[in-house]
Write an enzyme that holds these catalytic residues in place. Structure first.
Site, mmCIF file in Angstrom:
data_model
loop_
_atom_site.group_PDB
_atom_site.id
_atom_site.type_symbol
_atom_site.label_atom_id
_atom_site.label_comp_id
_atom_site.label_asym_id
_atom_site.label_seq_id
_atom_site.Cartn_x
_atom_site.Cartn_y
_atom_site.Cartn_z
ATOM 1 C CD GLU A 152 71.865 -30.150 -22.993
ATOM 2 O OE1 GLU A 152 71.643 -29.069 -23.575
ATOM 3 O OE2 GLU A 152 72.745 -30.975 -23.357
ATOM 4 C CG PHE A 153 77.219 -29.883 -19.734
ATOM 5 C CD1 PHE A 153 77.547 -28.531 -19.786
ATOM 6 C CD2 PHE A 153 76.763 -30.407 -18.536
ATOM 7 C CE1 PHE A 153 77.436 -27.728 -18.661
ATOM 8 C CE2 PHE A 153 76.640 -29.615 -17.398
ATOM 9 C CZ PHE A 153 76.980 -28.275 -17.466
ATOM 10 C CG LEU A 154 72.749 -33.817 -24.895
ATOM 11 C CD1 LEU A 154 72.578 -33.752 -26.403
ATOM 12 C CD2 LEU A 154 71.735 -34.795 -24.320
ATOM 13 C CE LYS A 208 74.839 -26.139 -22.675
ATOM 14 N NZ LYS A 208 73.647 -26.723 -23.163
ATOM 15 C CG PHE A 253 86.484 -28.036 -28.463
ATOM 16 C CD1 PHE A 253 86.186 -29.380 -28.336
ATOM 17 C CD2 PHE A 253 85.453 -27.182 -28.817
ATOM 18 C CE1 PHE A 253 84.909 -29.863 -28.552
ATOM 19 C CE2 PHE A 253 84.168 -27.650 -29.042
ATOM 20 C CZ PHE A 253 83.899 -28.998 -28.905
ATOM 21 C CB ALA A 256 92.655 -24.367 -37.210
ATOM 22 N N GLY A 257 89.855 -24.494 -38.670
ATOM 23 C CA GLY A 257 89.139 -24.757 -39.917
ATOM 24 C C GLY A 257 87.974 -23.829 -40.097
ATOM 25 C CB CYS A 264 74.370 -25.888 -28.727
ATOM 26 S SG CYS A 264 73.032 -26.972 -28.267
ATOM 27 N NE ARG A 334 69.318 -27.329 -34.823
ATOM 28 C CZ ARG A 334 69.156 -27.686 -33.559
ATOM 29 N NH1 ARG A 334 68.409 -26.988 -32.751
ATOM 30 N NH2 ARG A 334 69.769 -28.755 -33.086
#
Ligand code: UDX
Length: 444
Positions: A152-154, A208, A253, A256-257, A264, A334
């Site tokens: 999964e890529f959620l 994945k 994506f 910057a920051g 994940c 997390r």
């Protein structure tokens, strides 16, 4: 179809609710009876926009329920989705597969008829092949129990949309039967035109980890550029925009920051690295050490900027921290970059006041020494320094004039590159933006 979903954390709860909503009969299993109770009562035990509505609709349809019994699950379903967690091990970067192994060990003795088990958890390449052999060896139905992998890529915050309208479906199978069953499970999604990639077990596992490693690398690339921009007086926002116009690169994506965190990307990156070393291909992924190091430096650079902005010492100063979650619209702390920075400032003697619209409770469990408040105003009032660490929309919309009336000193760090810095400087603020340097107050 009759499906089971084993493990009802983020991934499993979403998958179970969405599959039932799509029309399947679904039984969800968790070993934690409190989670099972909550889900059976329509309560999602974490923050995910839209999921409570889907869960409640699915429960009301009568097609979804949750249990703690592996016997019930094996009796009920023809396809079992494995959605348990694969956290980072305590003593290394490798994935801890205890939950995956435990779920297979508990399910297998109940599998007395032909069944398909489908792994969705993110696992080190080679795991699926091993589990397939273990299932055949320990299930009463033996070779009639098949294993497939369906990563999964959620994304958190978009879990429902990413489940019912994913960018792609990937299935790793070893037989036509398994492929056909998964095509039937996902029939309505495929009918809507979602691309399907059918492959073998190791490729499906690697897809994945490769996707997450690529995303992490993209973020760390722009944050490495941010370091160069700060050293040369260049502007990383403009740089990202300019290179992002090239379709081969793309703008997404490249924000910057403060870098990536969450449940994940960081742990998957380290597990991928560890697995490559185990199989003798470590040098192929040496670069991921740098990706991780650049990401960690985003946090130390932010703390260093805070100390510099405060004249070399934050001890005894009141620091307002806006954001504790690893990203907006989430209560997940997390490996949160924001919370790491807050903890480091506390260690440097600052009096840290945190406000996060959803993550205060989770953050307080990890960093109890900070003070937590329920609104922005309480956080910034009397502050010697404000840090914007998670780009919740209410923080992005902060008014420099109004906020300026509340703080003691007009100093702010925009660690997510979201504030209009000229506007803040024109209201008397010293503003430091990661990758763009410090702008002093503009007078006149
Ligand atoms: C990620 C992947 O996107 C998803 O496909 C996978 O299944 C799980 O991991 P998620 O953890 O929900 O999903 O977070 P994501 O939205 O990808 O953001 C990850 C982190 O990167 C956040 O901390 C975010 O703030 C940061 N980020 C993202 C950046 O710093 N810059 C960017 O340009 C994008």
């Amino acid at each position: 179809m009759r499906l089971s979903v084993i493990g009802t954390g983020y991934l499993g709860a979403t998958h179970a609710a969405c599959m039932a909503d799509l029309g399947h009969e679904v039984i969800g299993l968790d070993i934690d009876p409190r989670k099972v109770d909550a889900l059976n009562n329509g309560i999602v035990p974490f923050h995910e926009p839209g999921l409570p509505e889907v869960l409640q609709r699915a429960l009301a349809s009568g097609r979804l329920h949750f249990t703690t019994s592996f016997a019930d699950v094996a009796e009920f379903a023809e396809v079992h989705f494995l959605c348990v967690g694969t956290p980072q091990s305590d003593d290394s970067g490798a994935a801890d597969l205890a939950q995956v192994n435990g779920a297979i060990a508990q399910l297998a003795p109940h599998l007395t008829r032909p069944t398909l088990v489908v792994g969705k958890s993110t696992v080190p390449v080679g795991t699926a092949q091993r589990l397939a052999s273990e299932l055949i060896a320990s299930a009463p139905a033996g070779e009639a129990v098949e294993l497939a992998w369906n990563p999964e890529f959620l994304r958190e915050g978009f879990a429902v949309a990413d489940t019912v309208r994913p960018d792609r479906l990937v299935i790793g199978v070893t037989s036509e039967n398994a492929e056909n069953q998964l095509r039937a499970v996902y029939a309505s999604i495929l009918a809507a035109g979602v691309p399907l990639v059918v492959t073998d077990l190791p490729t499906s596992e690697l897809v994945k980890t490769a996707a997450n490693a690529f995303l992490a690398t993209k973020i760390s690339f722009i944050n490495a550029m941010a370091e160069l921009c700060e050293a040369t007086g260049a502007d990383v926002g403009t740089l990202a925009e300019a290179i992002g116009h090239d379709e081969r690169i793309g703008r997404r994506f490249l924000q910057a920051g403060l870098g990536f965190g969450g449940g994940c990307l960081p742990k998957d990156l380290r597990a991928f690295r560890a697995r490559a070393t185990e199989i003798g291909s470590g040098s192929a992924l040496d670069f991921l050490d740098d990706v991780d190091a650049i990401n960690q430096r985003c946090r130390t650079r932010t703390v260093a900027a805070a100390i510099t902005l405060c004249g070399g010492n934050v001890a005894g100063l009141r620091v307002a921290v806006l954001g504790a979650a690893f990203k907006p619209d989430s209560d997940d702390v997390r490996d949160s970059p924001a919370l790491d920075v807050a903890a480091e400032l506390l260690d440097n003697g600052a009096d840290v006041v945190i406000h996060d619209p959803a993550a205060n409770t989770n953050a307080a469990a990890l960093v109890p020494k900070a003070q937590y408040v329920d609104d922005i105003e309480s956080a910034v009032t009397g502050a010697d320094l404000v840090l914007l660490l998670t780009e919740w929309k209410q923080f992005v919309a902060l008014d420099p004039a109004v906020t300026g009336q509340l703080v003691r000193t007009r100093r702010i760090i925009d660690a997510r590159n979201v504030l209009k810095r000229n506007e803040w400087a024109s209201h008397g603020w010293t503003i430091h933006t990661l990758g763009r340097g410090t702008l002093l107050p503009q007078t006149g």
